[in-house]
Design an enzyme around this catalytic site. Structure first.
Site, PDB file in Angstrom:
ATOM      1  N   GLU A  70       1.071  -1.036   0.143  1.00 59.51           N
ATOM      2  CA  GLU A  70       0.410   0.045   0.259  1.00 59.51           C
ATOM      3  C   GLU A  70       0.972   1.077   0.271  1.00 59.51           C
ATOM      4  O   GLU A  70       1.027   1.671   1.429  1.00 59.51           O
ATOM      5  CB  GLU A  70      -0.863  -0.139   1.308  1.00 59.51           C
ATOM      6  CG  GLU A  70      -1.866  -1.200   1.360  1.00 59.51           C
ATOM      7  CD  GLU A  70      -2.969  -0.844   2.101  1.00 59.51           C
ATOM      8  OE1 GLU A  70      -3.219  -0.107   3.015  1.00 59.51           O
ATOM      9  OE2 GLU A  70      -3.753  -1.710   1.455  1.00 59.51           O
TER      10      GLU A  70
ATOM     11  N   GLU B  27      -6.525  -8.442  -0.538  1.00 64.29           N
ATOM     12  CA  GLU B  27      -6.650  -7.991   1.480  1.00 64.29           C
ATOM     13  C   GLU B  27      -8.684  -8.024   0.707  1.00 64.29           C
ATOM     14  O   GLU B  27      -8.108  -6.675   0.746  1.00 64.29           O
ATOM     15  CB  GLU B  27      -6.018  -7.144   1.759  1.00 64.29           C
ATOM     16  CG  GLU B  27      -4.740  -7.217   1.941  1.00 64.29           C
ATOM     17  CD  GLU B  27      -3.825  -5.872   2.279  1.00 64.29           C
ATOM     18  OE1 GLU B  27      -4.739  -5.318   3.013  1.00 64.29           O
ATOM     19  OE2 GLU B  27      -2.470  -5.938   2.720  1.00 64.29           O
TER      20      GLU B  27
HETATM   21  C1  GAL Z   1      -4.525  -2.539   4.851  1.00 67.14           C
HETATM   22  C2  GAL Z   1      -2.985  -3.398   5.250  1.00 67.14           C
HETATM   23  C3  GAL Z   1      -3.110  -4.590   5.352  1.00 67.14           C
HETATM   24  C4  GAL Z   1      -3.997  -4.343   7.532  1.00 67.14           C
HETATM   25  C5  GAL Z   1      -5.065  -4.540   6.463  1.00 67.14           C
HETATM   26  C6  GAL Z   1      -5.748  -4.063   8.727  1.00 67.14           C
HETATM   27  O1  GAL Z   1      -4.513  -1.470   4.760  1.00 67.14           O
HETATM   28  O2  GAL Z   1      -2.305  -3.527   3.816  1.00 67.14           O
HETATM   29  O3  GAL Z   1      -1.679  -4.671   6.062  1.00 67.14           O
HETATM   30  O4  GAL Z   1      -3.183  -3.696   8.096  1.00 67.14           O
HETATM   31  O5  GAL Z   1      -4.829  -2.853   6.176  1.00 67.14           O
HETATM   32  O6  GAL Z   1      -6.925  -3.744   7.602  1.00 67.14           O
END
Ligand code: GAL
Ligand code: ZN
Length: 660
Positions: free
Chosen positions: A142, A322
């Site tokens: 990110e 994710e």
């Molecule tokens: C994302 C990040 C992850 C984790 C996740 C939690 O933005 O890439 O590492 O922090 O959020 O929602």
């Protein structure tokens, strides 16, 4: 299609790994992403690598039948590095540095940080690049997250000056482009130029825009060093990055260019808070979901626009790297997520062109910053809601595979440009004039007609789109005008919105009658423009069906020259919408900032003329998308919704999906 999960073997006792891997496989997962925050464990002391644990973790996962994606760990450097080289720390616009104990606290222009980043990536690439169990790589994590996209340190200042010298050659050119004669800002030596930190009151918008471009390109350059290493050391493996949907601080098209495909991190219950006030008309409540939608699904159109943007970054299928699968921990309310909702999210992504879903994360962590974040497993290792939902998706894998094998085409493009976004962010003129909000009006109007759309950068080839909407082509010059003219000559229909052609790429106002470089194309001149205060509007007369006034928010009066007026302001001031035949195509200029209903009326009119397909009267809360022969209907409300598709009556249950 593929399913996977983000896993942090370093967070769990090694004895647990085989059980986790077995359960992942049993659940039907195919891939697992690991290691993106494990630098301190991979390189516990400078140059002393410890691969044993990672070797064993990969062994365990691969033996269970899982393919592995490795993340490069550069979003979180080890403490020995930050302490030995504090110059790698990011400095914010107030001159404060961000300390160790978090992530994304580094400067992309720090030569030291770049060197250490290259070293760890090289070491990882040498160790695992040709390992057949590693199918691909995620660079960093990110970029720009947590407000880290812009650094104001001395290294960035020096790199910025170098960049400006390359761009302008001589100081006179820079002074002219920025208009530094204003308020005696004139620079007589390159060394006098600094980043536009918060020590400046009322910053020069041309200076800031150049800095935003520079900051974005800094990450492009930083990422490229890792891409170059991995291309050499990991041949044939994919390289990607996990983007953040509608994130505005980096030019995501530029970032995506050297990657094989784009991915993004989708957390729908967090999106109302993060995006509602930026996307909906002023006054939208940031703290709550639209009551239309079920409380645990987020806003499907906000999520949807992020899907379309991510697909558009490479104009190709994308991944969710994710995927939220239960409650998150970083929004104000973090509602629980019920059975059915993760499945709905997966189908939504697939409908928009996703071909893989990687859940975040395998098991809820027992410690540190994200203790309250869910995973597929609860803290105690028992299955949570996402786990159960994935079992439901497993039963639908054949259909998911069939749908993901289809192209995600869109006959309509929306021109999307980060420099336009930044320029309007810097000088919105009316406070709530936001680029994303304007784009969103057109997007919503299209989505509610079930029409797919690509977001198109100015550098793209425009010809695949029957209709190209430029909500505002704000910064325009001769080459852009020529490109748009070629597009329309070849038969394209271009819709230009307010504030188009107002400025040059230097973020100065054009000295030509508006819309500046685009005036010949429009065949019309903007004779006056104004922001209207809330509650004030001007009626319009037009033959375009259902396009009714009043025009509000921002209006421009048009004088049709070679164009034909299609709508006029009722106060007699002039045209509100013009159409200009150009070659085999045409250019429309819409002189006011439309409401969704107005945009919808105009788009329906154009879709009818262009014989584009749309879906009639989609009820609010029902989202529809086409992939090849499939129509996917998604209900984001609690209640069943009845709908008739091709004369076939059907009912989509609350938070349910129907694929026809
Ligand atoms: C994302 C990040 C992850 C984790 C996740 C939690 O933005 O890439 O590492 O922090 O959020 O929602
Ligand atoms: Zn810096």
């Amino acid at each position: 299609m593929k399913f996977g999960v983000c896993y942090y073997p370093e967070h769990w006792p090694e004895e647990r790994w085989p059980e986790d891997a077995r359960m992942m496989r049993e659940l039907g997962l195919d891939v697992v992403r690991i290691a993106e925050f494990a630098w301190a464990k991979m390189e516990p002391a400078p140059g002393a690598y410890d691969w044993d644990w990672l070797d064993r973790a990969i062994d365990v996962l691969a033996e269970a039948g899982l393919a592995v994606i490795l993340g490069t760990p550069t979003a979180a450097p080890p403490a020995w590095l930050t302490r030995a080289h504090p110059e790698i720390l990011r400095v914010d616009a107030n001159g404060r540095f961000r300390d160790h104990g978090t992530r994304r606290h580094t400067c992309p222009n720090s030569p030291t940080y770049r060197q250490f980043s290259r070293q760890i990536v090289q070491a990882m690439g040498e160790r695992y690049g040709r390992d057949p169990r590693i199918i691909g790589w995620q660079i960093d994590n990110e970029f720009g997250g947590g407000g880290s996209a812009r650094c104001y340190c001395e290294q960035c200042a020096a790199a910025f000056r170098t960049r400006l010298r390359e761009k302008y050659g001589v100081l006179d050119a820079l002074n002219d482009a920025w208009g530094t004669i204003f308020w005696s800002q004139t620079y007589t030596d390159w060394a006098q130029i600094r980043p536009p930190s918060d020590h400046i009151d009322k910053k020069n918008p041309s200076h800031v825009l150049d800095y935003y471009r520079f900051a974005s390109d800094s990450f492009v350059g930083y990422q490229q060093e890792q891409v170059d290493l991995l291309r050499r050391l990991a041949p044939g493996r994919f390289i990607t990055h996990n983007f953040m949907g509608l994130f505005r601080d980096l030019d995501q098209f530029g970032m995506a260019a050297p990657l094989d495909f784009a991915t993004w991190d989708n957390y729908p219950t967090g999106n109302p808070e993060r995006w509602r006030t930026l996307l909906y008309p002023p006054g939208a409540d940031a703290n709550r979901n639209d009551p239309l939608y079920a409380y645990d699904v987020g806003d499907p159109h906000v999520t949807g626009l992020a899907h379309e943007l991510t697909r558009s970054l490479k104009n190709a299928p994308f991944w969710i790297m994710e995927q939220q699968c239960g409650h998150i921990n970083w929004a104000q309310f973090n509602p629980g997520v019920r059975r059915g909702t993760p499945r709905l999210w997966t189908w939504h992504a697939v409908a928009a062109g996703a071909e893989a879903i990687v859940y975040f994360r395998w098991r809820a962590t027992l410690y540190a910053q994200e203790q309250y974040h869910s995973g597929l497993l609860r803290h105690d290792g028992s299955p949570d809601v996402g786990y159960h939902d994935h079992l439901a998706l497993q039963a639908e894998r054949a259909l998911l595979d069939a749908v993901t094998a289809q192209p995600a085409d869109a006959p309509v493009g929306i021109l999307f440009d980060y420099a336009d976004l930044w320029a309007l962010q810097l000088q919105p003129h009316r406070q709530d004039f936001g680029y994303l909000r304007l784009v969103y009006v057109y997007y919503l109007a299209l989505r509610r007609l079930g029409m797919a759309v690509h977001l198109v950068p100015k550098t793209a080839v425009f010809t695949p789109y029957r209709l190209l909407i430029a909500p505002t082509a704000h910064l325009a010059d001769g080459p852009l005008a020529q490109k748009l003219a070629d597009y329309t000559h070849n038969g394209g229909t271009l819709l230009l919105g307010v504030r188009s052609g107002f400025k040059t790429p230097s973020n100065r106002v054009t000295d030509q009658p508006l819309p500046g470089a685009l005036r010949d194309l429009a065949g019309a001149t903007v004779t006056s423009w104004q922001a209207l205060p809330p509650g004030v509007g001007v009626d319009i007369h037009t033959a375009v069906p259902h396009l009714t006034g009043p025009a509000t928010y921002w209006i421009e009066t048009l004088a049709a020259e070679t164009a034909v007026p299609l709508a006029a302001y009722a106060d007699g001031s002039g045209a509100a919408l013009t159409e200009h035949g150009v070659g085999n195509g045409r250019v429309l200029y819409l002189g006011f900032y439309p409401t969704e209903a107005q945009a919808r009326a105009l788009l329906l009119h154009l879709a009818g003329q262009l014989v584009l397909e749309w879906l009639p009267d989609l009820p609010p809360g029902l989202v529809a998308a086409r992939r090849g022969p499939y129509t996917i209907l998604l209900n984001f409300t609690e209640q069943p919704i009845a709908y008739t598709l091709n004369a076939r009556p059907l009912v989509v249950g609350g938070r349910d999906v129907v694929v026809i």
